[in-house]
Scaffold this motif. Structure first.
Motif, short mmCIF file in Angstrom:
data_model
loop_
_atom_site.label_atom_id
_atom_site.label_comp_id
_atom_site.label_asym_id
_atom_site.label_seq_id
_atom_site.Cartn_x
_atom_site.Cartn_y
_atom_site.Cartn_z
N LEU A 19 26.64 42.35 35.74
CA LEU A 19 27.11 41.88 37.50
C LEU A 19 28.00 42.86 37.88
O LEU A 19 28.91 42.87 37.61
CB LEU A 19 28.15 40.34 37.32
CG LEU A 19 27.31 39.22 36.64
CD1 LEU A 19 27.92 38.01 36.11
CD2 LEU A 19 25.72 39.32 36.52
N SER A 20 27.65 42.51 39.90
CA SER A 20 28.69 43.38 40.23
C SER A 20 28.65 42.54 41.67
O SER A 20 28.08 41.45 41.62
CB SER A 20 27.60 44.51 40.69
OG SER A 20 27.83 45.36 40.16
N CYS A 21 29.84 42.22 42.71
CA CYS A 21 30.74 42.03 43.58
C CYS A 21 31.41 42.86 44.91
O CYS A 21 31.97 43.69 43.81
CB CYS A 21 31.62 40.74 43.36
SG CYS A 21 32.52 39.59 44.03
N GLY A 32 38.10 39.20 39.75
CA GLY A 32 37.32 38.73 38.34
C GLY A 32 37.12 38.14 38.50
O GLY A 32 35.66 37.77 40.02
N TRP A 33 36.03 37.38 37.64
CA TRP A 33 34.64 36.80 36.89
C TRP A 33 35.30 35.24 36.84
O TRP A 33 36.26 35.05 35.53
CB TRP A 33 33.84 36.96 35.98
CG TRP A 33 33.40 38.56 36.93
CD1 TRP A 33 33.55 39.83 37.32
CD2 TRP A 33 32.63 38.74 38.32
NE1 TRP A 33 32.79 40.68 38.01
CE2 TRP A 33 31.69 39.79 38.84
CE3 TRP A 33 31.62 37.70 38.19
CZ2 TRP A 33 30.73 40.36 39.38
CZ3 TRP A 33 30.10 37.56 39.52
CH2 TRP A 33 29.84 38.99 39.70
N VAL A 45 36.41 34.51 32.86
CA VAL A 45 35.98 35.53 32.09
C VAL A 45 36.83 36.73 31.83
O VAL A 45 36.50 36.91 30.63
CB VAL A 45 34.35 35.52 32.52
CG1 VAL A 45 33.61 36.71 31.91
CG2 VAL A 45 33.78 34.50 32.92
N ALA A 46 37.17 37.22 32.95
CA ALA A 46 37.91 38.28 32.84
C ALA A 46 38.33 38.35 34.79
O ALA A 46 37.43 38.17 35.82
CB ALA A 46 37.06 39.17 32.64
N TYR A 91 30.75 33.62 38.82
CA TYR A 91 31.11 33.63 40.21
C TYR A 91 32.49 34.74 40.45
O TYR A 91 33.62 35.07 39.66
CB TYR A 91 32.31 32.40 40.47
CG TYR A 91 31.48 30.90 40.67
CD1 TYR A 91 31.18 29.77 40.01
CD2 TYR A 91 30.74 30.41 41.85
CE1 TYR A 91 30.79 28.77 39.72
CE2 TYR A 91 30.32 29.51 42.16
CZ TYR A 91 30.02 28.46 41.42
OH TYR A 91 29.33 27.89 40.97
N CYS A 92 32.90 35.49 41.37
CA CYS A 92 33.14 36.43 41.25
C CYS A 92 34.75 35.88 42.43
O CYS A 92 34.42 35.12 42.73
CB CYS A 92 33.01 38.32 42.18
SG CYS A 92 32.12 37.39 43.30
N ASN A 93 35.88 36.49 41.93
CA ASN A 93 36.63 36.38 43.11
C ASN A 93 37.94 37.35 42.98
O ASN A 93 37.66 38.43 42.50
CB ASN A 93 37.58 34.81 42.80
CG ASN A 93 38.67 35.84 41.49
OD1 ASN A 93 39.14 35.98 41.13
ND2 ASN A 93 40.31 34.22 41.22
#
Length: 114
Positions: A19-21, A32-33, A45-46, A91-93
């Motif tokens: 995954l990329s964001c 993060g994710w 997640v991380a 979800y990325c943040n």
């Protein structure tokens, strides 16, 4: 500020997915994710700091790896040895360095199934 996540899909158990964001509009500290499985709360997640320090949920340690490119404002999640229980919307943040506001991407679905 905008975050655009991509890379989800269907993968068999034991497989891998990345995954990329990409974040735009500011400079960010922690990125993060998180993920949310059906009927469950969103969970960490991380995360990775601007300096590269990482933090992982126990359930993904040794299988997932988070990384970031500060020049491109991107954060990636390499997911290996995927399990059906990893199925979720991811979800990325990213936290704005100046305002400390946390922004979220739109989510990308990861399905682990045979």
């Amino acid at each position: 500020v905008q975050l655009q996540a991509y890379g989800g899909g269907l993968v068999q158990p034991g497989g891998s997915l990345r995954l990329s964001c990409t974040a735009s509009g500011s400079i960010f500290t922690d990125m993060g994710w998180y993920r949310q499985a059906p009927g469950k709360q969103r969970e960490l997640v991380a995360t990775v700091s601007a300096g590269g320090s990482t933090n992982y949920a126990d359930s993904v340690k040794g299988r997932f790896a988070i990384s970031r490119d500060n020049a491109k404002n991107t954060v990636s999640l390499q997911m290996n040895s995927l399990k059906p229980e990893d199925t979720a919307v991811y979800y990325c943040n990213a936290q704005n360095m100046f305002t400390r506001v946390v922004y979220w991407g739109q989510g990308t679905l990861v399905t682990v199934s045979s």
